[in-house]
Scaffold this active site. Structure first.
Site, PDB file in Angstrom:
ATOM      1  N   SER A 236       0.812  -1.215   0.000  1.00  0.00           N
ATOM      2  CA  SER A 236       0.000   0.000   0.000  1.00  0.00           C
ATOM      3  C   SER A 236       0.843   1.261   0.000  1.00  0.00           C
ATOM      4  CB  SER A 236      -0.896   0.014   1.239  1.00  0.00           C
ATOM      5  OG  SER A 236      -0.079  -0.013   2.411  1.00  0.00           O
TER       6      SER A 236
ATOM      7  N   HIS B  53       7.340  -8.029 -46.154  1.00  0.00           N
ATOM      8  CA  HIS B  53       7.924  -9.344 -45.841  1.00  0.00           C
ATOM      9  C   HIS B  53       9.447  -9.326 -45.996  1.00  0.00           C
ATOM     10  CE1 HIS B  53       3.858 -11.185 -45.999  1.00  0.00           C
ATOM     11  NE2 HIS B  53       3.671 -10.340 -47.002  1.00  0.00           N
TER      12      HIS B  53
ATOM     13  N   PRO C 123       3.393  12.200  14.258  1.00  0.00           N
ATOM     14  CA  PRO C 123       3.338  11.842  12.834  1.00  0.00           C
ATOM     15  C   PRO C 123       1.971  11.340  12.382  1.00  0.00           C
ATOM     16  CG  PRO C 123       4.655  10.238  14.057  1.00  0.00           C
ATOM     17  CD  PRO C 123       4.405  11.395  14.970  1.00  0.00           C
TER      18      PRO C 123
ATOM     19  N   GLU D 230      20.268   1.427 -31.330  1.00  0.00           N
ATOM     20  CA  GLU D 230      20.421   0.287 -30.433  1.00  0.00           C
ATOM     21  C   GLU D 230      20.029   0.647 -29.002  1.00  0.00           C
ATOM     22  OE1 GLU D 230      24.473  -0.897 -30.939  1.00  0.00           O
ATOM     23  OE2 GLU D 230      24.127  -1.781 -32.926  1.00  0.00           O
TER      24      GLU D 230
ATOM     25  N   SER E 292      -2.768   5.904   4.348  1.00  0.00           N
ATOM     26  CA  SER E 292      -1.815   5.531   3.288  1.00  0.00           C
ATOM     27  C   SER E 292      -2.560   5.058   2.042  1.00  0.00           C
ATOM     28  CB  SER E 292      -0.896   4.406   3.769  1.00  0.00           C
ATOM     29  OG  SER E 292      -0.181   4.780   4.912  1.00  0.00           O
TER      30      SER E 292
ATOM     31  N   LYS F 207      35.181   0.987 -38.001  1.00  0.00           N
ATOM     32  CA  LYS F 207      33.805   0.524 -37.981  1.00  0.00           C
ATOM     33  C   LYS F 207      32.953   1.482 -37.147  1.00  0.00           C
ATOM     34  CE  LYS F 207      31.238  -3.827 -37.546  1.00  0.00           C
ATOM     35  NZ  LYS F 207      30.022  -3.354 -36.877  1.00  0.00           N
ATOM     36  N   VAL F 208      31.792   1.835 -37.677  1.00  0.00           N
ATOM     37  CA  VAL F 208      30.858   2.710 -36.976  1.00  0.00           C
ATOM     38  C   VAL F 208      29.501   2.015 -36.926  1.00  0.00           C
ATOM     39  CG1 VAL F 208      29.719   4.955 -36.939  1.00  0.00           C
ATOM     40  CG2 VAL F 208      32.092   4.765 -37.737  1.00  0.00           C
TER      41      VAL F 208
ATOM     42  N   SER G 285      33.911  -0.470 -32.809  1.00  0.00           N
ATOM     43  CA  SER G 285      34.506  -1.772 -32.521  1.00  0.00           C
ATOM     44  C   SER G 285      35.846  -1.597 -31.833  1.00  0.00           C
ATOM     45  CB  SER G 285      34.691  -2.569 -33.814  1.00  0.00           C
ATOM     46  OG  SER G 285      35.389  -3.771 -33.572  1.00  0.00           O
TER      47      SER G 285
END
Length: 466
Positions: free
Chosen positions: A98, A188, A130, A332, A140, A325-326, A319
């Site tokens: 709760s 497809h 309190p 991602e 609550s 390499k990019v 890499s």
């Protein structure tokens, strides 16, 4: 060694850090729930502080609080709203279902801070208690879900909806820039009749726009607040007029004019359907973003051995072993966020269907997951737009080459020469690895000018019979 003080609650004595504003019930919860190390989201803490401050105003007017108690509780609650005591909210999010432990955490923090302001002794519960003072007229069971709804609504309007609009605008801008870039359509994962790159991006922009509409629709239900139902929905111990006054104060403090009392308090406390709906809208956005991000990854694949229809911004090496390499790292990251949001939604769904009689007891977990999903989607959409979408360029030479070699353009010939003959010509072009246009002209079935008129890729993107 940390200096401790001794407090009492209904179960007996408890040792609490001497300088802590929280008290015995919070300390018991800390001991009982050593689960994740994560406390409830700060947005929920802020909303709880707003509720306690507004409740203090009403309780003062009703004579429950004297002037000093009212002033001190209100100041302490406003300090909570402003983030002044964030380190005092120490109860794990995986707690009593709760949210009672967190509600008592804030009750104790506000009470002890108010005691300090009035020159009293921490943990004494004098002159501010309190439960009797900070939590007066509340439970609550209505306060905690109310805070969650307020926090979720604010997070959506302040963060998620602006981020979705940012992404939509970026996609729409690219749609306009790419309106004349003709390329093969794909169904497809196979070649299909031509589309423009702009048409594809317009579809992405519309997906995001519809996602924002789904969030807005869900927020209409999130704006209904359980406040006033107290323990089981009957409103026992809630002073007359308290609910209306507190919600009015919440509207003023948050700027959310749509906040209103629930139409039925038994629904509002026994179920958490509005949070399930909001989480579901987040899941739809996650699905949309995954589709968009994956399309962009495929279109940008290469640079020499993929589709290569678009060029993505190069923002970091891809890499540790392959030089130069990019990778499409931003798409991602988007799909990873989407996976997390979908997982969050699964847990929220389980939480929502697990309500029993007059109370759902999965609220802290649901709050955590919904607010995390909102935050992740907002940050991801903004990053996707600025780090990727805005910098995408069309590879016009590549798209023109692919469009010319696209065998599915033979579809436009069907009204002129029929389905079977069109199929034969397409198969011949594939077998001989020749452009379809060249094969059709060689067949002599139509004048060359007529072939060029029909096999106009741009016109094909506009629909109708050519």
């Amino acid at each position: 060694m940390t200096e401790m003080r001794t407090e009492r609650d209904s179960m007996g004595e408890v040792s609490v850090p001497a300088r802590a504003y929280y008290g015995a019930q919070t300390q018991r919860a800390v001991i009982n729930f050593p689960i994740s190390g994560q406390s409830i989201p700060v947005e929920v803490v802020r909303a709880l502080g707003m509720i306690k401050a507004a409740a203090a105003e009403v309780n003062h007017a009703k004579g429950v609080l004297d002037d000093d108690q009212h002033r001190a509780i209100a100041q302490a609650a406003h300090e909570v709203v402003d983030g002044g005591h964030d380190d005092q909210f120490v109860v794990d999010v995986f707690q009593t279902g709760s949210g009672t432990s967190s509600n008592m955490n804030i009750n104790e923090v506000i009470a002890n801070r108010a005691i300090e302001l009035l020159g009293g002794k921490l943990g004494s519960k004098e002159p501010v208690h309190p439960n009797d003072h900070v939590n007066a007229g509340q439970s609550s069971n209505d306060v905690f879900p109310t805070a969650v709804h307020v926090a979720a609504y604010a997070a959506c309007t302040q963060r998620l909806l602006p981020a979705l609009e940012h992404l939509r605008a970026s996609l729409a801008s690219r749609a306009g820039a790419f309106a004349d870039v003709v390329k093969p359509g794909r169904t497809h994962l196979m070649d299909a009749t031509p589309v423009t790159l702009g048409q594809e991006f317009s579809g992405y922009a519309r997906q995001v726009e519809l996602g924002a509409e789904r969030i807005r629709a869900a927020l209409k239900r999130v704006a209904e607040l359980p406040l006033g139902g107290t323990a089981v929905g009957t409103g026992l111990n809630a002073p007359q007029g308290m609910t209306e006054a507190v919600i009015a104060a919440l509207r003023e403090r948050t700027g959310i004019a749509e906040l209103r009392e629930a139409g039925n308090h038994f629904e509002a406390q026994g179920a958490r359907d509005a949070l399930v709906e909001l989480s579901g809208a987040c899941k739809v956005i996650a699905a949309s973003l995954t589709k968009i991000a994956n399309d962009i990854r495929w279109m940008g694949s290469g640079p020499r051995n993929g589709l290569g229809e678009i060029r993505l911004p190069e923002i970091q090496p891809g890499s540790s072993i392959m030089p130069a390499k990019v990778n499409p790292v931003i798409p991602e990251s988007v799909t990873q966020v989407a996976a997390q949001v979908i997982g969050n939604d699964a847990a929220v769904t389980v939480g929502g269907l697990s309500g029993a009689f007059e109370l759902n007891v999965y609220i802290p977990m649901m709050a955590r997951n919904v607010l995390e999903s909102i935050a992740l989607l907002a940050a991801s959409c903004t990053n996707f737009a600025s780090q990727c979408i805005d910098g995408i360029e069309a590879n016009r030479e590549r798209t023109a080459e692919l469009a010319e070699m696209n065998l599915s353009t033979v579809t436009a010939l069907v009204p002129a020469i029929g389905y079977d003959r069109s199929a034969d010509l397409a198969k011949q072009a594939l077998r001989e690895n020749r452009p379809l246009r060249e094969v059709v002209k060689g067949a002599g079935l139509l004048a060359e000018a007529e072939v060029d008129r029909i096999l106009d890729n741009t016109k094909m993107t506009q629909g109708g019979v050519i």
